[in-house]
Design an enzyme around this catalytic site. Structure first.
Site, PDB file in Angstrom:
ATOM      1  N   VAL A  19      45.216  37.081  28.173  1.00 48.73           N
ATOM      2  CA  VAL A  19      45.547  36.688  29.359  1.00 48.73           C
ATOM      3  C   VAL A  19      46.322  37.964  30.051  1.00 48.73           C
ATOM      4  O   VAL A  19      45.955  38.292  31.097  1.00 48.73           O
ATOM      5  CB  VAL A  19      46.575  35.707  29.270  1.00 48.73           C
ATOM      6  CG1 VAL A  19      47.129  35.123  30.639  1.00 48.73           C
ATOM      7  CG2 VAL A  19      45.961  34.403  28.627  1.00 48.73           C
ATOM      8  N   LYS A  22      43.578  40.107  31.509  1.00 46.27           N
ATOM      9  CA  LYS A  22      43.115  39.611  32.740  1.00 46.27           C
ATOM     10  C   LYS A  22      43.998  39.946  33.855  1.00 46.27           C
ATOM     11  O   LYS A  22      43.965  40.227  34.919  1.00 46.27           O
ATOM     12  CB  LYS A  22      42.710  38.060  32.658  1.00 46.27           C
ATOM     13  CG  LYS A  22      41.730  37.905  31.627  1.00 46.27           C
ATOM     14  CD  LYS A  22      41.532  36.355  31.723  1.00 46.27           C
ATOM     15  CE  LYS A  22      40.156  35.909  30.817  1.00 46.27           C
ATOM     16  NZ  LYS A  22      39.860  34.639  30.858  1.00 46.27           N
ATOM     17  N   HIS A  99      52.773  39.063  28.375  1.00 45.32           N
ATOM     18  CA  HIS A  99      53.012  37.584  28.299  1.00 45.32           C
ATOM     19  C   HIS A  99      53.406  37.462  26.871  1.00 45.32           C
ATOM     20  O   HIS A  99      52.870  37.865  26.056  1.00 45.32           O
ATOM     21  CB  HIS A  99      52.040  36.907  28.851  1.00 45.32           C
ATOM     22  CG  HIS A  99      51.299  37.373  30.120  1.00 45.32           C
ATOM     23  ND1 HIS A  99      52.139  37.588  30.972  1.00 45.32           N
ATOM     24  CD2 HIS A  99      50.281  37.454  30.491  1.00 45.32           C
ATOM     25  CE1 HIS A  99      51.463  37.880  32.389  1.00 45.32           C
ATOM     26  NE2 HIS A  99      50.246  37.905  31.839  1.00 45.32           N
ATOM     27  N   HIS A 242      44.946  28.871  30.447  1.00 46.57           N
ATOM     28  CA  HIS A 242      44.597  29.670  29.797  1.00 46.57           C
ATOM     29  C   HIS A 242      43.809  29.229  28.233  1.00 46.57           C
ATOM     30  O   HIS A 242      43.376  30.088  27.566  1.00 46.57           O
ATOM     31  CB  HIS A 242      45.694  30.529  29.247  1.00 46.57           C
ATOM     32  CG  HIS A 242      46.394  31.449  30.564  1.00 46.57           C
ATOM     33  ND1 HIS A 242      45.775  31.886  31.514  1.00 46.57           N
ATOM     34  CD2 HIS A 242      47.599  31.348  30.702  1.00 46.57           C
ATOM     35  CE1 HIS A 242      46.266  32.549  32.433  1.00 46.57           C
ATOM     36  NE2 HIS A 242      47.811  32.153  32.168  1.00 46.57           N
ATOM     37  N   GLU A 248      38.511  30.683  34.851  1.00 44.69           N
ATOM     38  CA  GLU A 248      38.186  31.299  36.111  1.00 44.69           C
ATOM     39  C   GLU A 248      37.229  30.082  36.634  1.00 44.69           C
ATOM     40  O   GLU A 248      37.565  29.943  38.245  1.00 44.69           O
ATOM     41  CB  GLU A 248      37.385  32.424  35.946  1.00 44.69           C
ATOM     42  CG  GLU A 248      38.234  33.504  35.376  1.00 44.69           C
ATOM     43  CD  GLU A 248      38.350  33.684  34.180  1.00 44.69           C
ATOM     44  OE1 GLU A 248      39.031  34.646  33.640  1.00 44.69           O
ATOM     45  OE2 GLU A 248      37.767  32.915  33.119  1.00 44.69           O
ATOM     46  N   ARG A 288      58.345  32.708  37.427  1.00 45.45           N
ATOM     47  CA  ARG A 288      57.607  31.343  37.824  1.00 45.45           C
ATOM     48  C   ARG A 288      58.630  30.374  37.286  1.00 45.45           C
ATOM     49  O   ARG A 288      58.728  30.180  36.057  1.00 45.45           O
ATOM     50  CB  ARG A 288      56.203  31.245  37.703  1.00 45.45           C
ATOM     51  CG  ARG A 288      55.491  30.040  38.255  1.00 45.45           C
ATOM     52  CD  ARG A 288      54.267  29.664  37.838  1.00 45.45           C
ATOM     53  NE  ARG A 288      54.204  29.011  36.537  1.00 45.45           N
ATOM     54  CZ  ARG A 288      53.751  29.710  35.445  1.00 45.45           C
ATOM     55  NH1 ARG A 288      52.891  30.783  35.515  1.00 45.45           N
ATOM     56  NH2 ARG A 288      53.567  28.931  34.187  1.00 45.45           N
ATOM     57  N   GLY A 309      51.591  34.809  34.685  1.00 46.51           N
ATOM     58  CA  GLY A 309      50.394  35.078  34.831  1.00 46.51           C
ATOM     59  C   GLY A 309      49.984  35.687  36.113  1.00 46.51           C
ATOM     60  O   GLY A 309      50.370  35.041  37.119  1.00 46.51           O
ATOM     61  N   TYR A 313      43.150  33.292  38.684  1.00 51.09           N
ATOM     62  CA  TYR A 313      43.293  31.961  38.736  1.00 51.09           C
ATOM     63  C   TYR A 313      44.605  31.401  38.709  1.00 51.09           C
ATOM     64  O   TYR A 313      45.140  30.269  38.353  1.00 51.09           O
ATOM     65  CB  TYR A 313      42.382  31.247  37.675  1.00 51.09           C
ATOM     66  CG  TYR A 313      42.592  31.525  36.369  1.00 51.09           C
ATOM     67  CD1 TYR A 313      43.397  30.859  35.458  1.00 51.09           C
ATOM     68  CD2 TYR A 313      41.768  32.666  35.782  1.00 51.09           C
ATOM     69  CE1 TYR A 313      43.747  31.492  34.057  1.00 51.09           C
ATOM     70  CE2 TYR A 313      42.067  33.035  34.473  1.00 51.09           C
ATOM     71  CZ  TYR A 313      43.010  32.493  33.512  1.00 51.09           C
ATOM     72  OH  TYR A 313      43.218  32.775  32.265  1.00 51.09           O
TER      73      TYR A 313
END
Length: 344
Positions: A19, A22, A99, A242, A248, A288, A309, A313
């Protein structure tokens, strides 16, 4: 004007390694090359640090040089190792696009504090608090904000006393890795075993009946910017971001709507609660805040992601975009906050 020399760290040793890559790829697509000179530091799942051209295919297998981050403030920056010697690369700021464990838990933040290089995101104490859900609940509850009822698995010897369904989860993990929804006592032991694969500390939480909502927050202390509230609608099961085969292209059991389909009053309450949680946990830079909105209008904490993230997406950039802030602008503001303490 000289470009800002930014070190971007990605990958890492946690289960969220893919992740992170990405997220870093999305950063690469949105970072303004006229403003920033980027130095990409990829960390393999085995923990090796590599200075590479970026988070594209092949960064782990070739075209890289071993690199470390100096914790010695008298010799700051990156140390690139080659043939028994090292080259020093000075940095103005670091963006740790990491993360989970060793990314959001204060470990990387501690190393960056020792280095003396400004970095984007929460500091050591807030990272430690937020990664451990039980600690975050304690602090947030003390601030007068609702939290789920939870207990540490080792302290709960009589499964029959639980109000099923419950959620069993690692206390210090993310993206729902190791999380199970348990409907009865016969499922509890196996769920705890699954969670322990990700963390020795396991929580058992009473289910909160309500809508899952989230809020993107950007800023320090009193000057906070919030994105539009989003809402997760489930067809079955629980939100497993995830972990889909092809995230996606969407999820097989969930839909994320932004702006959330809630009343203006509820929207404002969610945003104000997100800011209150952010401040109670002493977050800075960005985070978040995931919450529950119950039928009686109560907003309760779910969890706080101190480096959310940033994939194509992911929820954080979508919420900010819905509020009129592009990903490139989010990056600019986050870097400014790290370097100066305010948005310039």
């Amino acid at each position: 004007m000289n470009r800002i020399r930014i070190g971007i760290i990605f990958g890492g040793t946690s289960e969220e390694h893919p992740v992170s890559i990405k997220s870093a790829q999305e950063v690469a697509r949105n970072l303004d090359a006229d403003k920033y000179e980027a130095f990409w530091i990829g960390i393999t799942q085995g923990g090796a640090w590599r200075l590479c051209a970026g988070p594209g295919d092949g960064w782990e297998t070739g075209g890289y040089r071993p690199v470390t981050l100096s914790p010695d403030r008298s010799v700051p920056g990156l140390h690139v190792l080659e043939e028994g010697r090292y080259e020093v690369i000075d940095l103005d700021v670091v963006l740790p696009v990491l993360h989970g464990r060793h990314g959001e838990d204060g470990a990387m933040q501690g190393l960056l504090e020792l280095s003396g290089i400004p970095y984007v995101g929460c500091d050591v104490p807030s990272s430690v608090l937020c990664i451990d859900k039980s600690l975050a609940y304690t602090v947030v509850a003390a601030a007068g904000i609702a939290t789920p009822t939870c207990r540490v698995a080792a302290e709960h010897q009589n499964p029959g006393e639980l109000n099923y369904p419950v959620f069993v989860k690692p206390a210090r993990s993310g993206s729902s890795f190791g999380v199970s929804k348990v409907s009865g006592p016969e499922e509890l032991a196996s769920a705890v075993e699954v969670a322990r694969k990700y963390d020795e500390k396991v929580l058992i939480e009473d289910a909160v009946v309500g809508s899952e909502v989230g809020c993107a927050v950007l800023g320090n202390e009193l000057e906070l910017t919030v994105g539009e509230v989003d809402q997760i609608t489930l067809s079955h099961g629980f939100f497993r971001i995830h972990q889909e085969v092809d995230p996606e292209s969407g999820s097989e059991n969930s839909t994320v709507t932004v702006p959330a389909d809630i009343s203006p009053d509820a929207r404002e309450l969610v945003q104000e609660t997100a800011k209150a949680i952010y401040r109670a946990l002493a977050c800075r830079g960005l985070a978040r805040v995931d919450m529950f909105l119950t039928d009686d209008g109560t907003v309760a904490l779910n969890e706080v992601n101190t480096f959310p993230g940033l994939t194509a997406y992911s929820r954080y950039p979508r919420m900010m975009a819905a509020a009129g802030l592009s990903f490139a602008e989010v990056l600019d503001r986050a870097v400014s906050l790290a370097m100066t303490g305010k948005v310039q």
